[in-house]
Design a protein around this motif. Sequence first.
Motif, PDB file in Angstrom:
ATOM      1  N   UNK A 282       0.814  -1.207   0.000  1.00 26.56           N
ATOM      2  CA  UNK A 282       0.000   0.000   0.000  1.00 26.56           C
ATOM      3  C   UNK A 282       0.853   1.265   0.000  1.00 26.56           C
ATOM      4  N   UNK A 283       2.108   1.109  -0.323  1.00 29.11           N
ATOM      5  CA  UNK A 283       3.004   2.243  -0.469  1.00 29.11           C
ATOM      6  C   UNK A 283       3.013   3.113   0.785  1.00 29.11           C
ATOM      7  N   UNK A 284       3.018   4.439   0.603  1.00 29.92           N
ATOM      8  CA  UNK A 284       3.217   5.353   1.719  1.00 29.92           C
ATOM      9  C   UNK A 284       2.148   5.305   2.781  1.00 29.92           C
TER      10      UNK A 284
ATOM     11  N   UNK B  33     -15.705  11.650  -6.260  1.00 24.74           N
ATOM     12  CA  UNK B  33     -16.515  11.942  -5.085  1.00 24.74           C
ATOM     13  C   UNK B  33     -15.792  11.608  -3.783  1.00 24.74           C
ATOM     14  N   UNK B  34     -14.714  10.817  -3.875  1.00 23.63           N
ATOM     15  CA  UNK B  34     -13.874  10.507  -2.718  1.00 23.63           C
ATOM     16  C   UNK B  34     -12.528  10.029  -3.244  1.00 23.63           C
ATOM     17  N   UNK B  35     -11.552   9.815  -2.326  1.00 18.62           N
ATOM     18  CA  UNK B  35     -10.226   9.362  -2.742  1.00 18.62           C
ATOM     19  C   UNK B  35     -10.327   8.016  -3.450  1.00 18.62           C
ATOM     20  N   UNK B  36      -9.753   7.927  -4.646  1.00 17.14           N
ATOM     21  CA  UNK B  36      -9.722   6.685  -5.392  1.00 17.14           C
ATOM     22  C   UNK B  36     -10.992   6.365  -6.140  1.00 17.14           C
TER      23      UNK B  36
ATOM     24  N   UNK C 227      -5.542   1.678 -17.039  1.00 18.11           N
ATOM     25  CA  UNK C 227      -5.472   0.906 -15.795  1.00 18.11           C
ATOM     26  C   UNK C 227      -5.149   1.834 -14.634  1.00 18.11           C
ATOM     27  N   UNK C 228      -5.824   1.633 -13.510  1.00 21.03           N
ATOM     28  CA  UNK C 228      -5.582   2.419 -12.310  1.00 21.03           C
ATOM     29  C   UNK C 228      -4.918   1.550 -11.254  1.00 21.03           C
ATOM     30  N   UNK C 229      -3.730   1.952 -10.813  1.00 20.46           N
ATOM     31  CA  UNK C 229      -3.027   1.236  -9.745  1.00 20.46           C
ATOM     32  C   UNK C 229      -3.503   1.779  -8.405  1.00 20.46           C
ATOM     33  N   UNK C 230      -4.404   1.047  -7.743  1.00 20.79           N
ATOM     34  CA  UNK C 230      -5.006   1.519  -6.502  1.00 20.79           C
ATOM     35  C   UNK C 230      -4.082   1.376  -5.296  1.00 20.79           C
ATOM     36  N   UNK C 231      -2.927   0.722  -5.464  1.00 22.92           N
ATOM     37  CA  UNK C 231      -2.014   0.556  -4.332  1.00 22.92           C
ATOM     38  C   UNK C 231      -1.183   1.804  -4.088  1.00 22.92           C
ATOM     39  N   UNK C 232      -1.166   2.732  -5.048  1.00 23.38           N
ATOM     40  CA  UNK C 232      -0.321   3.913  -4.918  1.00 23.38           C
ATOM     41  C   UNK C 232      -1.060   5.038  -4.188  1.00 23.38           C
ATOM     42  N   UNK C 233      -0.302   5.766  -3.373  1.00 22.88           N
ATOM     43  CA  UNK C 233      -0.859   6.923  -2.697  1.00 22.88           C
ATOM     44  C   UNK C 233      -1.348   7.922  -3.737  1.00 22.88           C
TER      45      UNK C 233
ATOM     46  N   UNK D 284      -3.061  14.431   1.371  1.00 24.22           N
ATOM     47  CA  UNK D 284      -4.484  14.356   1.730  1.00 24.22           C
ATOM     48  C   UNK D 284      -5.222  15.675   1.522  1.00 24.22           C
ATOM     49  N   UNK D 285      -4.781  16.491   0.585  1.00 26.43           N
ATOM     50  CA  UNK D 285      -5.306  17.854   0.489  1.00 26.43           C
ATOM     51  C   UNK D 285      -6.234  18.076  -0.699  1.00 26.43           C
ATOM     52  N   UNK D 286      -6.211  17.200  -1.710  1.00 28.03           N
ATOM     53  CA  UNK D 286      -7.046  17.307  -2.915  1.00 28.03           C
ATOM     54  C   UNK D 286      -6.547  18.347  -3.912  1.00 28.03           C
TER      55      UNK D 286
END
Length: 433
Positions: free
Chosen positions: A177-179, A325-328, A419-425, A430-432
Amino acid sequence: MNNSIKALASVSKTLEGIYDLDALIENLSRSRLVLLGEASHGTHEYYTWRTAISKRLIAEHGFNFIAVEGDWPDFYTVNRFVKHHAEAGADAVQVLKKFNRWPTWMWANWEIETLVNWLHEYNGKLSSFEKVGIYGLDVYSLWESMEAMIDYLKDHDPKLLPEAKRALGCFEPFGDEMGMAYARSLHRLIPKTCENEVVSLLRSIRQRMANFNTDMEASLNMEQNAHIAKNAEKYYRSMVSANQSSWNLRDRHMMETLRRLLDFHGPDAKAIVWEHNTHVGDARATDMVQEGSINLGQLVREELEMFNPKIVGFGSFSGTVVAGSEWGAPMRNMHVPKAREGSWEYLLHSTGKGDQIVFMDELKESSMFMDPIPHRAIGVVYHPHYEHVGNYVPSIMPERYDVFIHLDVTTSVHPMRMFLDKSQLPETYPWAF
């Protein structure tokens, strides 16, 4: 309010086509460092107008590179492609589709493909020393930077390889899950950090820089990846509290990277920066200062005054935007409501002049604009129905920017599907912004 609208109408310049940029380009040409903002990461017109401005600064006034709010390793690949390096990619689409970190639409879009293709064509007629580069300033790419160093060291400096592997190995337990996993491990009060390993590696790389001169930018790339490893480790540690310390660390890293690029390009270097308004608009002219937050625009004005920096903000009254609408979350084409009454965007819309350019020097003598006014900022996470709660930044506009470009109705950026790598931060976490 009516007086403010009349004052804006009297000084703003209509923007209908590229020739309406002449006065702006003349103004910016007297600077060696131009910062171009955006009010969202998903708006077509912000990309296209920044491209138009950048092309003219490069072709007519000798600007040397563009630096963006993106990861160094990904943009170093783009940089090698636009400079015609061997095995740098077959075309711009192939290169940009490697941007698989959420939000993928931020850089993997057809608007950026246009810029990359133009840079590739422009550089085709130039010598190696004259080619215009494009680089990423951001701090997120700890794993990618570590892996890039190890891949390079295998061929060019095997003696340093064990130390690089030890530094990467320190992070291996958190690799899935990286960072985020690394930050959570510290939150659980696990005492082990990887700070010593990455600091030691950076020191060793600096001592052995001469070994990395396999092409013009190899040394720069190695040193930058080492700095990313050091600063990203600190960034992930700061995320445990998710306060302004992580924001400040990120923007200071971007400032350090910008300085490194300017030094690399020589004493007469000229640079263009693409980032969100929240990074380029001087933080001292906003409520960020009450939280102890700084940003790149503030640092540039404080530390690089000799470059005569110019900051250009962007915004719009209404339209559409790509966001999540949210992270990821999956990207969505969202409606951007009309700007709230009394905001900067509302006032410019109310002039009736449509798209326009405002040179802030013409407003500094007016007390009407020296008090904070709401100014919209849209992140990659966006909730249009609730934007009045958190999407307006109180700003003293003539102090935040040197120039502002208002685009009355804007449309969504055009993403590449991939393709989306969901394991990367995620970018901007966390600021958008």
